[in-house]
Write a protein that holds these residues in place. Structure first.
Motif, short mmCIF file in Angstrom:
data_model
loop_
_atom_site.label_atom_id
_atom_site.label_comp_id
_atom_site.label_asym_id
_atom_site.label_seq_id
_atom_site.Cartn_x
_atom_site.Cartn_y
_atom_site.Cartn_z
N MET A 210 0.83 -1.20 0.00
CA MET A 210 0.00 0.00 0.00
C MET A 210 0.86 1.24 0.00
O MET A 210 1.86 1.30 0.71
N ASN A 211 0.40 2.24 -0.76
CA ASN A 211 1.03 3.55 -0.65
C ASN A 211 0.33 4.29 0.50
O ASN A 211 -0.56 3.76 1.15
N LYS A 212 0.74 5.53 0.72
CA LYS A 212 0.20 6.28 1.87
C LYS A 212 -1.30 6.50 1.74
O LYS A 212 -2.03 6.37 2.73
N ASP A 213 -1.80 6.81 0.55
CA ASP A 213 -3.24 7.01 0.37
C ASP A 213 -4.02 5.73 0.67
O ASP A 213 -5.07 5.77 1.32
N GLN A 214 -3.52 4.60 0.16
CA GLN A 214 -4.21 3.33 0.39
C GLN A 214 -4.20 2.95 1.88
O GLN A 214 -5.21 2.49 2.41
N ALA A 215 -3.07 3.14 2.52
CA ALA A 215 -2.98 2.84 3.96
C ALA A 215 -3.90 3.77 4.75
O ALA A 215 -4.56 3.35 5.70
N GLY A 216 -3.97 5.03 4.35
CA GLY A 216 -4.87 5.98 5.00
C GLY A 216 -6.33 5.59 4.83
O GLY A 216 -7.14 5.71 5.75
N GLU A 217 -6.67 5.09 3.66
CA GLU A 217 -8.03 4.62 3.39
C GLU A 217 -8.36 3.41 4.27
O GLU A 217 -9.45 3.31 4.82
N LEU A 218 -7.41 2.51 4.40
CA LEU A 218 -7.62 1.35 5.28
C LEU A 218 -7.82 1.80 6.72
O LEU A 218 -8.72 1.32 7.42
N LEU A 219 -7.00 2.74 7.17
CA LEU A 219 -7.16 3.27 8.52
C LEU A 219 -8.53 3.92 8.71
O LEU A 219 -9.15 3.77 9.77
N ARG A 220 -9.01 4.62 7.69
CA ARG A 220 -10.34 5.25 7.77
C ARG A 220 -11.42 4.19 7.95
O ARG A 220 -12.32 4.35 8.78
#
Length: 155
Positions: free
Chosen positions: A111-121
């Protein structure tokens, strides 16, 4: 004396309890009988709130299903996994950093940062949803004024 026991009555442990065994001596025999008593409103509320708290915790840490890049996966939502992912996300740069995160307890997902952030959301929404559910049910229990009102509350 000959001893006999009556059947222990079936009860709902949340709302009732057995008041020990009471003995009656009659016609040359001792008969042990269980009596069922109702729990107090306050004790029932306390027990229900404890059950609710445990269920909420289990739901929070029990994981969640979601789709990442078109693939259905099970994501861990326990506290250690959440903190680990959050810390890794915080330390990623906004450009080319990629992390590997385990899903389905066996599959590694890059995951890039956006994908990881989406998972965290998604994980945050899951935990928030469980906490909102717990608050709503806790309030129903807290505001109940009779055991009859408590009996219709679903945990």
């Amino acid at each position: 004396y000959r001893v006999e026991y009556t059947e222990q009555p079936i009860l709902n442990d949340l709302f009732q309890y057995h008041d020990g065994l009471t003995w009656v001596v009659d016609s040359g025999k001792a008969v042990g009988t269980y009596f069922v008593l109702d729990r107090s409103l306050e004790k029932t509320k306390e027990m229900m709130q404890n059950i609710l708290s445990n269920k909420s915790f289990e739901k929070q840490i029990g994981g969640m299903d979601l789709t990442l890049d078109g693939v259905s996966v099970r994501v861990n939502t326990d506290l250690v996994s959440r903190v680990n992912l959050s810390q890794r996300w915080i330390h990623m740069s906004d450009t080319n950093d990629v992390i590997k995160h385990k899903v389905n307890n066996e599959l590694w997902k890059e995951m890039n940062k956006d994908q990881a952030g989406e998972l965290l959301r998604h994980i945050h929404e899951h935990v928030s949803s469980v906490l909102n559910w717990e608050y709503d049910v806790f309030s129903q229990i807290d505001f109940a004024t009779s055991v009859a009102e408590l009996k219709v509350i679903e945990i």
